[in-house]
Design an enzyme around this catalytic site. Sequence first.
Site, PDB file in Angstrom:
ATOM      1  N   HIS A 266       9.774   0.644 -11.193  1.00  0.00           N
ATOM      2  CA  HIS A 266      11.083   1.230  -9.755  1.00  0.00           C
ATOM      3  C   HIS A 266      11.626   0.107  -8.939  1.00  0.00           C
ATOM      4  CE1 HIS A 266      14.028   3.501  -8.004  1.00  0.00           C
ATOM      5  NE2 HIS A 266      13.086   4.328  -7.192  1.00  0.00           N
ATOM      6  N   HIS A 305      15.666   1.284 -19.227  1.00  0.00           N
ATOM      7  CA  HIS A 305      15.828   2.150 -18.273  1.00  0.00           C
ATOM      8  C   HIS A 305      16.371   3.346 -18.511  1.00  0.00           C
ATOM      9  CE1 HIS A 305      18.156   4.085 -14.951  1.00  0.00           C
ATOM     10  NE2 HIS A 305      18.107   3.351 -14.677  1.00  0.00           N
ATOM     11  N   ASP A 361      17.685  -5.493 -11.717  1.00  0.00           N
ATOM     12  CA  ASP A 361      16.453  -6.077 -10.552  1.00  0.00           C
ATOM     13  C   ASP A 361      16.502  -7.371 -12.034  1.00  0.00           C
ATOM     14  OD1 ASP A 361      14.862  -3.104 -10.943  1.00  0.00           O
ATOM     15  OD2 ASP A 361      15.645  -4.563  -8.859  1.00  0.00           O
TER      16      ASP A 361
END
Length: 447
Positions: A266, A305, A361
């Site tokens: 995460h 994702h 990210d």
Amino acid sequence: MGDTLSVTDNRTGKTYEIAIEDGAIRAMDLRQIRVDDDDYGLKTYDPAFKNTASCKSRITFIDGEKGILRYRGYPIEQLAEKSSYIEVAYLILNGELPTQSQLDIFAHEITHHSIIHEYIKRVIEGFRYDAHPMGMFVSMVGALSTFYPDAKKVHDPQSRQLQTYRLIAKVPTLAAFAYRHTIGMRFNYPDNDLSYAGNFLKMMFCMSNSYTPDPVLEKALDQLFILHADHEQNCSANAMRAVGSSEADPYCSTAAAAAALYGPLHGGANEAVLRMLNEIGSKDNVPSFVKRVKDGEVRLMGFGHRVYKSYDPRAKIIKKTAHEVFSVTGKNPLIDIALELERIALQEDYFVKRKLYPNVDFYSGIIYEAMGFPVSMFPVLFAIPRTSGWIAQWVEMITDSDQKIARPQQLYLGEDERDFVPMRNRGRSISKKLDAKAQSRKGARKK
Ligand code: SDX
């Protein structure tokens, strides 16, 4: 034909009409499907809630196939270009863009709640010098609940508003203090004359009495805060809602959400990406690394994702911002490895077949490192802006009459009732049982 599902239970031949509302059926409507009066009724089994809506929400909309992200209906691309983090936090919390006076009041409150109780410094001083800043952040946010017992009044709108100001205002201060502790430097107190992002940069990096944040870096950080503000029912938002559903105060709920964010799958992924890029070391090593990913040895951190099965719109924006930041800081050479990794991955069937694309990210850490943040601060940089999203999700849950304390069901597949075994018989009974299981396995193989 109406908005219903006709379900026939072939065990009994009975047919049931189940209402379809907002593209879903109510799981509780399945409980009527039973084989006899002793039957509890049908449940749904959905580990990790891959196809389960836990709530109705009006905060954030994502279309994973089309790569769409909107906060309260506004496209992330427009907000990133035209808004500010404080204005976006107001929007996420209140549902509408603020008028100038609403924004001024909100910004004033956030600015003037940024100081923290002096005793929090004693909490920080209890940590080792090399403690991970995210571990400190989680602890300190939870510790805030001991300073504000009034936060327990979760059904009081005034109290919720005050805790909202306090949390959004204080998380940058806690973050910066945690960092300063790890480098053995004095804490820089908040400067009320600076913007939210500018004040954070000063608390982080000021080494003398005067510090002016670079406007390009201040704008880039503010934009990164906008991109990270909310993301509907992600793992940490789910934690915020679940913990908050027991009426725990918003500080404890936010600490739980931050703890969930810390995981490398995460919000900890941005840190893992930087460590991965440094391990790869050069563009020449990218093909061999991609092979290790395809062989299942390692994950390509920053890729993939649960919802986006196309390019994460946030990653697109961050990729652009990187070049603006590099115009000030100089280029981070890791960007070349990241671009090559993306180029090769997006040609490889392994990634295309699984619809794995760069997520938020993948590029953010490269910017953070160029701006001077240590890798260990990256999850904290995610948590700061996401605090406004977590609070918005918490308020929506607390004020939703549909919601109760979160308590999922399970499918019990364990042992049936059995009697207690005295110690003197345990070894024998367990080995007898293991033998029996081995026999039954052997028997099964012979068939
Ligand atoms: C965030 O939910 C959110 O909205 C989160 C977030 C937010 O703003 O709150 O967007 C922020 O958390 C972004 C994600 C950051 N995490 C990472 O970058 C870590 C690497 N990515 C993954 O571990 C993974 O993609 C997840 C956790 C993000 C999603 O995992 P899923 O949906 O559970 O998918 P999966 O693990 O079931 O993977 C499906 C397949 C598997 O292969 P098969 O078993 O089908 O052969 O894809 C593979 C996985 O092995 N896969 C990857 C991969 N991600 C998935 N293979 C290699 N590298 C990867 N990164």
